[in-house]
Write an enzyme that holds these catalytic residues in place. Sequence first.
Site, short mmCIF file in Angstrom:
data_model
loop_
_atom_site.label_atom_id
_atom_site.label_comp_id
_atom_site.label_asym_id
_atom_site.label_seq_id
_atom_site.Cartn_x
_atom_site.Cartn_y
_atom_site.Cartn_z
N TRP A 42 0.66 -0.89 -0.25
CA TRP A 42 0.01 -0.36 -0.22
C TRP A 42 0.79 1.31 -0.04
CZ3 TRP A 42 -4.05 -1.44 -2.30
CH2 TRP A 42 -4.45 -2.68 -1.78
N ASP B 105 -1.33 6.94 6.42
CA ASP B 105 -2.64 6.05 5.86
C ASP B 105 -2.96 4.90 7.40
OD1 ASP B 105 -4.46 3.97 4.71
OD2 ASP B 105 -3.07 3.35 3.36
N LYS C 285 -12.18 -1.62 8.11
CA LYS C 285 -11.92 -2.66 8.95
C LYS C 285 -11.80 -2.17 10.43
CE LYS C 285 -8.07 -3.38 5.67
NZ LYS C 285 -8.15 -3.13 4.67
#
Length: 365
Positions: A106, A176, A200
Amino acid sequence: MNSTITRAFNFNAGPSALPLEVLEKAQQELINYNNAGMSIMEMSHRSKDYDEVHNEAIARLKALYAIPDNYEVLFLQGGASLQFTMVPMNFLKEGQRASYVLTGSWSEKALKEALLFGKTAEAASSKENKYRNIPTLNEIQFDQTDAYVHITSNNTIYGTQWKEFPHTGEVPLVADMSSDILSKPVDISKFGLIYAGAQKNLGPSGVTVVIIRKDLLEKANKNIPTMLKYTTHADSNSLYNTPPTFGIYMLGEVLKWVEAQGGLEGIEKNNEAKAKLIYDVIDQSNGFYKGHAELSSRSLMNITFRVADEELEKQFLVEAKEAGFVGLNGHRSVGGCRASTYNAVPVEACQALTNFMIEFQKKHQ
């Protein structure tokens, strides 16, 4: 709740488990929210009922994290992937550089997007170590003239997590936090900007939370499309266009649930206990199970491991699925096994998985 319904042991990496109490409340209110004769999904985002839901969710998030007054909380769309673009588009100006710490797929994707807008640098990377660790703080190199330093606080694919965040001084630290937001207390004042997809720990997919320092809003690039400006959303309380109203409603209910668990301190304690159950089985298996992440960088959210024998690993995943465990396959890019133990995954699910792992080893060792 209907007692005949059996809930799966949900270890999906995202979208992931939601608190059962939240799902049950949403079920009760689904067709008639607040005696309005309609669902929250059917209401105007300009209505009084929705306005209360929206503002209460912002207030609860601010309270849980003790977010200082010089920060804005935004509800956006597009997931973290859009934030990979919005961050450099708003803050990487001509003549400046942005530094990225690479700790997995990511962060690589975030860097790739930044390259489209200007000069970048790798502040540190653990790629040569197959992303088994988070770089130490003294490995991180950046300039005080950088536009920002970007990190990914938890790495779902490799199962690593930052235990301590870098101090970047006058350079904004951008994070992030998609996969570990709300999982533990964090000093928000260390960051210029935090972004996180909701799917999440915050709620269902479709909502992206951004926590941004107000002085950065003032410095942001003005010559970009309206919807991609953070100022557009800050100036309109995230109501410039129709927001994902049901997702924000769910996010607010999840925040209430977190409060009931003892806030972020209680959530962190619970997450540590859940992860320990599974890591202990791995560590005590004499190599039958092998963790990917180094001990110092182990994630409390995503526990990544391999079964020593490849054929046994395939059998492990088949038998686990038959036993009611969902989402234990590792990411398609790396294979192996992964148990994502986000906030809403109950201790009972983690205990059941440890029991299954122990019994599987006994049968096949």
